[in-house]
Design an enzyme around this catalytic site. Sequence first.
Site, mmCIF file in Angstrom:
data_model
loop_
_atom_site.group_PDB
_atom_site.id
_atom_site.type_symbol
_atom_site.label_atom_id
_atom_site.label_comp_id
_atom_site.label_asym_id
_atom_site.label_seq_id
_atom_site.Cartn_x
_atom_site.Cartn_y
_atom_site.Cartn_z
ATOM 1 C CE LYS A 267 77.176 77.885 85.823
ATOM 2 N NZ LYS A 267 77.223 76.421 85.784
ATOM 3 N NE ARG A 341 80.781 70.949 94.413
ATOM 4 C CZ ARG A 341 80.779 69.982 93.508
ATOM 5 N NH1 ARG A 341 81.636 68.972 93.596
ATOM 6 N NH2 ARG A 341 79.905 69.982 92.527
HETATM 7 N N1 BES Z 1 74.712 76.358 89.814
HETATM 8 C C1 BES Z 1 75.304 75.255 89.132
HETATM 9 C C2 BES Z 1 74.362 74.054 89.013
HETATM 10 C C3 BES Z 1 73.134 74.226 88.176
HETATM 11 C C4 BES Z 1 73.099 73.745 86.888
HETATM 12 C C5 BES Z 1 71.990 74.775 88.689
HETATM 13 C C6 BES Z 1 71.959 73.864 86.136
HETATM 14 C C7 BES Z 1 70.844 74.905 87.933
HETATM 15 C C8 BES Z 1 70.820 74.435 86.656
HETATM 16 C C9 BES Z 1 76.545 74.812 89.877
HETATM 17 O O1 BES Z 1 77.241 75.793 90.551
HETATM 18 C C10 BES Z 1 77.483 74.253 88.868
HETATM 19 O O2 BES Z 1 77.916 74.992 88.053
HETATM 20 N N2 BES Z 1 77.757 72.963 88.970
HETATM 21 C C11 BES Z 1 78.623 72.317 88.059
HETATM 22 C C12 BES Z 1 79.546 71.417 88.858
HETATM 23 C C13 BES Z 1 80.676 70.849 88.066
HETATM 24 C C14 BES Z 1 81.643 71.928 87.667
HETATM 25 C C15 BES Z 1 81.379 69.808 88.906
HETATM 26 C C16 BES Z 1 77.770 71.494 87.099
HETATM 27 O O3 BES Z 1 76.754 70.969 87.520
HETATM 28 O O4 BES Z 1 78.121 71.445 85.937
HETATM 29 MN MN MN Z 2 78.641 76.792 89.318
#
Ligand code: BES
Ligand code: MN
Length: 483
Positions: A267, A341
């Site tokens: 990230k 997931r």
């Molecule tokens: N934990 C994150 C989602 C999230 C984002 C929670 C903002 C709280 C605030 C999750 O694991 C994630 O990183 N999701 C990605 C999925 C993508 C790579 C398909 C996302 O939402 O960008």
């Molecule tokens: Mn994630």
Amino acid sequence: MDFQTLALPESGVSGIAADALIVVLPATGDLPSFGGVVDAALADALKGGDLERKAGKSVYLPRVAGVKAGRVVLAVSRDASAKAFKSAVASALAAVKSGPAKHVAVVGGDASAAHAEALAIAVGDAVYHYSKTKPSAAPAPALAKVSYAVPKSAAAAAKTGLGVGAAIVSGMDLARECANLPANYATPTYLGEQALAMVKTHGLEVEVLDRKACEKLGMGSFLSVARGSEEPPKFIVMQYKGGAKKDAPVVLVGKGITFDTGGISLKPGPEMDEMKFDMCGAASVLGTLRSVAELKLKVNLVGLIPTCDNMPSGKATKPGDVVTSMSGQTIEILNTDAEGRLILCDALTYAERFKPAAVVDIATLTGAIVIALGHHNSGLFSPDDALAADLLAASAAGLDPAWRMPLDDEYDDLLKSNFADMANIGGRAGGSITAAKFLQRYTSKFPWAHIDIAGTAHRSGAAKGATGRPVPLLTHFVMSRAK
Ligand code: BES
Ligand code: MN
Ligand code: ZN
């Protein structure tokens, strides 16, 4: 916090012995009478322009002559709903909680169970105070007792509502505390210890499975996320047995990513600290088990928490790696940041052994749900209309908003992979829906719903912190399934 009802004195509220008196009045219609002195103070505040009869407005009056309580707060409620009553109480508490008042009495609302519950939750929200890793934190609010002054005929209902509210607050506090605790404290091991502590305090049965046990079960998807971290993963199984032996349980599954760096699909830096909140689903499961146990509900409830860090390292899973889930289905991990997931799918397969009446998973799953619904509604997904209706009813009863999202089969096509049974991402469009479709592939054996709480479980900015949601929704749902 001590919540009690108090018989509304016939002579009016001025004689109520408390440190502060919160008077909630409606924004429209006739003003109810609270007794001579308070009515006069209210008329005076309105006439003098100190209080506007508009939702959200309140005024703080210290030492009103003839009123026993040392301070009076007049607060305006938009309408007669429990939701409006809750926000009026919340605005009044903002003025009281920083002061010396230990005992607050509240008058107004309709004295129903719903209003009493809303009152208790507003108090819980107001006085929750994080200090574990902040020695310089201001002292906790002095408020220790809240009385709801209600007519005698309403006392029983109000008392029930306060009891439900108090149990929900207790669960929300546990959820908030676990989620706010930084990731170097709130490790998977720590979450396991929190669960185990509830064996003694709440009579739960708890088992914490380690990496070896998870390997044995074939949880290849869950363990692929944990690979990059030095912190040992845990799979927590909690059981509350309040129902008959033959009653099929409700199973709650909570995402317990104690820190989500994204893994090799790292990230960006800004706000990454907030990924300590990626275990808010797990925290809500712990909290709901506490609430349900305190309410002694006649129901069987199972909580499942797959928990680990998602870290990059020489051992971490790489984009393109294919893993085998506990269900036997293989997954091509195209993005290691879509890890929620991957841990939930094995927990859903594990849930089969309980022959559940319903399985609800709760997860800070996608940024896309924040784009779709913002920070007000959680996203509710379920192919089962009856289950979705029950959860939406619980959401309404708990004043914990949720909005139903679609699960059309067409979205499932986006998960196709050339190298495995499915990919773990479906592209940017409809990101929260493809995430739910991924999970749905593991739920053929039971009625299932998924709640995406990425936008609602925690706040950013100056108010950064966990909200304790959706413990109210989940507790009401389990209540609706209890005998
Ligand atoms: N934990 C994150 C989602 C999230 C984002 C929670 C903002 C709280 C605030 C999750 O694991 C994630 O990183 N999701 C990605 C999925 C993508 C790579 C398909 C996302 O939402 O960008
Ligand atoms: Mn994630
Ligand atoms: Zn995550």
